[in-house]
Design an enzyme around this catalytic site. Structure first.
Site, PDB file in Angstrom:
ATOM      1  N   ARG A  93       0.860  -1.182   0.000  1.00 59.44           N
ATOM      2  CA  ARG A  93       0.000   0.000   0.000  1.00 59.44           C
ATOM      3  C   ARG A  93       0.896   1.232   0.000  1.00 59.44           C
ATOM      4  O   ARG A  93       2.110   1.119   0.249  1.00 59.44           O
ATOM      5  CB  ARG A  93      -0.900   0.015   1.252  1.00 59.44           C
ATOM      6  CG  ARG A  93      -1.912  -1.109   1.239  1.00 59.44           C
ATOM      7  CD  ARG A  93      -2.662  -1.183   2.560  1.00 59.44           C
ATOM      8  NE  ARG A  93      -3.506  -2.366   2.582  1.00 59.44           N
ATOM      9  CZ  ARG A  93      -3.784  -3.079   3.671  1.00 59.44           C
ATOM     10  NH1 ARG A  93      -3.291  -2.732   4.837  1.00 59.44           N
ATOM     11  NH2 ARG A  93      -4.571  -4.124   3.596  1.00 59.44           N
TER      12      ARG A  93
ATOM     13  N   ARG B 187     -10.652   3.266   5.548  1.00 56.65           N
ATOM     14  CA  ARG B 187      -9.194   3.128   5.426  1.00 56.65           C
ATOM     15  C   ARG B 187      -8.742   3.453   4.012  1.00 56.65           C
ATOM     16  O   ARG B 187      -7.644   3.988   3.810  1.00 56.65           O
ATOM     17  CB  ARG B 187      -8.777   1.699   5.825  1.00 56.65           C
ATOM     18  CG  ARG B 187      -7.288   1.538   5.968  1.00 56.65           C
ATOM     19  CD  ARG B 187      -6.884   0.213   6.582  1.00 56.65           C
ATOM     20  NE  ARG B 187      -7.150  -0.905   5.674  1.00 56.65           N
ATOM     21  CZ  ARG B 187      -6.996  -2.182   6.000  1.00 56.65           C
ATOM     22  NH1 ARG B 187      -6.609  -2.504   7.215  1.00 56.65           N
ATOM     23  NH2 ARG B 187      -7.242  -3.148   5.136  1.00 56.65           N
TER      24      ARG B 187
ATOM     25  N   ARG C  83     -12.943  -9.214   1.045  1.00 59.20           N
ATOM     26  CA  ARG C  83     -12.543  -9.227   2.453  1.00 59.20           C
ATOM     27  C   ARG C  83     -13.768  -9.322   3.373  1.00 59.20           C
ATOM     28  O   ARG C  83     -13.735  -9.983   4.405  1.00 59.20           O
ATOM     29  CB  ARG C  83     -11.689  -7.993   2.772  1.00 59.20           C
ATOM     30  CG  ARG C  83     -10.283  -8.144   2.223  1.00 59.20           C
ATOM     31  CD  ARG C  83      -9.407  -6.927   2.373  1.00 59.20           C
ATOM     32  NE  ARG C  83      -8.095  -7.205   1.774  1.00 59.20           N
ATOM     33  CZ  ARG C  83      -6.929  -7.135   2.414  1.00 59.20           C
ATOM     34  NH1 ARG C  83      -6.877  -6.745   3.656  1.00 59.20           N
ATOM     35  NH2 ARG C  83      -5.806  -7.427   1.798  1.00 59.20           N
TER      36      ARG C  83
HETATM   37  P1  ADP Z   1      -6.671  -4.421  10.375  1.00 56.15           P
HETATM   38  O1  ADP Z   1      -5.218  -4.284  10.692  1.00 56.15           O
HETATM   39  O2  ADP Z   1      -7.379  -5.327  11.292  1.00 56.15           O
HETATM   40  O3  ADP Z   1      -6.923  -4.734   8.944  1.00 56.15           O
HETATM   41  P2  ADP Z   1      -6.683  -1.529  10.830  1.00 56.15           P
HETATM   42  O4  ADP Z   1      -5.932  -1.435  12.117  1.00 56.15           O
HETATM   43  O5  ADP Z   1      -5.973  -1.127   9.587  1.00 56.15           O
HETATM   44  O6  ADP Z   1      -7.340  -2.967  10.638  1.00 56.15           O
HETATM   45  O7  ADP Z   1      -8.000  -0.666  11.018  1.00 56.15           O
HETATM   46  C1  ADP Z   1      -8.879  -0.417   9.931  1.00 56.15           C
HETATM   47  C2  ADP Z   1      -9.398   1.010  10.012  1.00 56.15           C
HETATM   48  O8  ADP Z   1     -10.284   1.116  11.132  1.00 56.15           O
HETATM   49  C3  ADP Z   1      -8.300   2.026  10.223  1.00 56.15           C
HETATM   50  O9  ADP Z   1      -8.583   3.153   9.429  1.00 56.15           O
HETATM   51  C4  ADP Z   1      -8.383   2.360  11.710  1.00 56.15           C
HETATM   52  O10 ADP Z   1      -7.978   3.680  11.969  1.00 56.15           O
HETATM   53  C5  ADP Z   1      -9.857   2.149  12.006  1.00 56.15           C
HETATM   54  N1  ADP Z   1     -10.167   1.678  13.369  1.00 56.15           N
HETATM   55  C6  ADP Z   1      -9.491   0.788  14.111  1.00 56.15           C
HETATM   56  N2  ADP Z   1     -10.134   0.576  15.292  1.00 56.15           N
HETATM   57  C7  ADP Z   1     -11.245   1.343  15.282  1.00 56.15           C
HETATM   58  C8  ADP Z   1     -12.319   1.573  16.219  1.00 56.15           C
HETATM   59  N3  ADP Z   1     -12.382   0.952  17.388  1.00 56.15           N
HETATM   60  N4  ADP Z   1     -13.286   2.425  15.854  1.00 56.15           N
HETATM   61  C9  ADP Z   1     -13.251   3.061  14.663  1.00 56.15           C
HETATM   62  N5  ADP Z   1     -12.271   2.907  13.744  1.00 56.15           N
HETATM   63  C10 ADP Z   1     -11.288   2.063  14.034  1.00 56.15           C
HETATM   64  P1  5GP Z   2      -3.481  -7.210   4.874  1.00 56.28           P
HETATM   65  O1  5GP Z   2      -3.419  -7.505   3.413  1.00 56.28           O
HETATM   66  O2  5GP Z   2      -4.716  -6.415   5.253  1.00 56.28           O
HETATM   67  O3  5GP Z   2      -2.213  -6.632   5.418  1.00 56.28           O
HETATM   68  O4  5GP Z   2      -3.652  -8.620   5.619  1.00 56.28           O
HETATM   69  C1  5GP Z   2      -4.671  -9.486   5.255  1.00 56.28           C
HETATM   70  C2  5GP Z   2      -4.763 -10.629   6.224  1.00 56.28           C
HETATM   71  O5  5GP Z   2      -3.565 -11.398   6.182  1.00 56.28           O
HETATM   72  C3  5GP Z   2      -4.945 -10.227   7.693  1.00 56.28           C
HETATM   73  O6  5GP Z   2      -5.969 -11.043   8.229  1.00 56.28           O
HETATM   74  C4  5GP Z   2      -3.656 -10.562   8.332  1.00 56.28           C
HETATM   75  O7  5GP Z   2      -3.817 -10.954   9.690  1.00 56.28           O
HETATM   76  C5  5GP Z   2      -3.215 -11.739   7.502  1.00 56.28           C
HETATM   77  N1  5GP Z   2      -1.768 -11.956   7.576  1.00 56.28           N
HETATM   78  C6  5GP Z   2      -0.766 -11.041   7.599  1.00 56.28           C
HETATM   79  N2  5GP Z   2       0.419 -11.629   7.696  1.00 56.28           N
HETATM   80  C7  5GP Z   2       0.183 -12.962   7.755  1.00 56.28           C
HETATM   81  C8  5GP Z   2       1.018 -14.111   7.883  1.00 56.28           C
HETATM   82  O8  5GP Z   2       2.233 -14.048   7.993  1.00 56.28           O
HETATM   83  N3  5GP Z   2       0.412 -15.315   7.903  1.00 56.28           N
HETATM   84  C9  5GP Z   2      -0.939 -15.460   7.817  1.00 56.28           C
HETATM   85  N4  5GP Z   2      -1.429 -16.697   7.857  1.00 56.28           N
HETATM   86  N5  5GP Z   2      -1.762 -14.405   7.682  1.00 56.28           N
HETATM   87  C10 5GP Z   2      -1.204 -13.175   7.655  1.00 56.28           C
END
Ligand code: ADP
Ligand code: 5GP
Length: 390
Positions: free
Chosen positions: A175, A268, A279
């Protein structure tokens, strides 16, 4: 290895490589050791560049080079090696740093036996011994957009010296603000597939159409920095880790509702519409499995971020006092070149010499074979340091 060994298996039985028995005391000798377990003799040889392993099989009369899993010890001034039981050797590096003196070469542990099932070859695996109470790694799972990354960032910012992130490999494209080697190791599918085949990964899974995986090295780098490892992986990955020997705390993060999950994913703004829909579809199954599979020790709802973060800290035991102390890492010990070793019942004592000048006390590393925990791929815990008056 050359065809004709310079010594016979019987020579080895009578030489460096005798298995230690109760009360037997050995002085460490050379950087090339031979250790006999059953029909096999394990030769561990250190050069300036590496430490290699070869196996002599008495029943076939042949030497072979095994597949060696895990990042082994770096070469040192020498080492000694002892069979502590049927399934692993204790390897002690001479004059090594506190974090690097005790190693285990697993030759028939559950992990090694599992690996042997899929390949017709000898396999051994390295695991580093950790002195003191090493923290259990933390596995965090949950659907995309639930806030895993946000919670992990909060934790790592507040407790900078305590936590280290396991940087996964992925075949998805970075990203905009993501950095290679920091957020992920971004890689090509063919390269990652080859590394998976070479058993470089602790776990891997196909997630939302891309490959993701945790390399053994990613976890070891954090352990080497004496930090507590945080893994952000999907439910399939968590299941694999649960089935392996890496003892960890498993936490599943749930969204308050599917609507809010969708809102967060859209807000996001990092995925295409097609990716968002994929997703969200996957999220339903992930939440179902997160709640019912029995993989997870804790389920946290991320409704209000600050409340969820407080709950996360609470379950990790991060109260006011630990915040103040910022929890120190497990202690280590400098192992002198001339250590000696003795075994009594299930306990092995490594004599590390006297403490300071004029003091009639010395450091002992105590290893109770029946209390060893963890192991390859990862760290072996259950070692302790004690000081005794002499
Ligand atoms: P993940 O890592 O699980 O994919 P992120 O940490 O990237 O998710 O969070 C996704 C989006 O939601 C981000 O823009 C983040 O700032 C927002 N976010 C995370 N926790 C909360 C919450 N409790 N309430 C509202 N927005 C949230
Ligand atoms: P993102 O593309 O949003 O970074 O991640 C997508 C998903 O892949 C998330 O559910 C994250 O937890 C999972 N993920 C990230 N790294 C790993 C990894 O090393 N192993 C597995 N099994 N899942 C992962």
């Amino acid at each position: 290895m050359g065809e004709a060994p310079a010594f016979t298996a019987d020579d080895l039985q009578n030489g460096n490589g005798f298995p230690i028995s109760n009360g037997f005391v050995l002085k460490s000798k050379t950087s090339e050791t031979t250790t006999v377990i059953g029909d096999k003799t394990y030769l561990i040889a250190g050069s300036d560049e590496s430490i290699g392993v070869e196996i002599y099989n008495k029943s076939t009369g042949k030497w072979m080079i095994p597949i060696v899993l895990g990042k082994g010890p770096k070469p040192s001034k020498g080492h000694s090696a002892f069979a502590i039981n049927e399934d692993r050797l204790l390897v002690i590096k001479k004059g090594a740093s506190p974090e690097d003196c005790i190693w285990f070469l697993e030759v028939d542990t559950q992990y090694v036996r599992e690996q042997k099932k899929t390949v017709n070859a000898e396999i051994v695996a390295w695991s580093k011994g950790v002195i003191g109470n090493a923290w259990k790694p933390i596995v965090i799972s949950g659907p995309s957009g639930v806030g895993k990354g946000t919670l992990i960032s909060l934790l790592m910012n507040e407790f900078q010296s305590m936590f280290g992130f396991s940087v996964s490999h992925t075949t998805r494209k970075p990203r905009e603000l993501e950095k290679d080697g920091v957020h992920y190791h971004f890689t090509e599918r063919s390269v990652m597939e080859k590394e998976i085949k070479d058993r470089k990964f602790l776990e891997f899974a196909s997630v939302h159409g891309n490959l993701y995986g945790t390399s053994i090295e990613a976890v070891e780098v954090v352990a080497d920095a004496r930090k507590r490892c945080i893994l952000d992986i999907d439910v399939q990955g968590a299941r694999s880790v649960r089935a392996g020997s890496l003892e960890a705390i498993f936490i599943f993060i749930c969204p308050p509702s599917m609507e809010q999950l969708e809102e967060r994913l859209r807000a996001r703004g990092t995925e295409t519409e097609e990716q968002i829909l994929k997703r969200l579809r996957n999220a339903k199954a992930e939440i179902e499995q997160g709640k019912t599979s029995g993989i997870f020790d804790h389920i946290l709802y991320n409704d209000k971020l600050d409340e969820c973060y407080e709950n996360l800290k609470k379950l990790l035991g991060l109260d006011e006092s630990t915040v103040a102390n910022n929890q120190t890492a497990p202690r280590g010990i400098d192992l002198p070149v001339d250590h000696s070793l003795s075994k009594i019942d299930s306990k092995i004592f490594i004599d590390c010499g006297t403490l300071g000048s004029g003091k009639a006390s010395k450091n002992l590393i105590v290893l109770d074979v029946s209390f060893l925990k963890g192991g390859a791929p990862g760290r072996t815990r259950g070692l302790d340091v004690c000081t005794v008056d002499s």
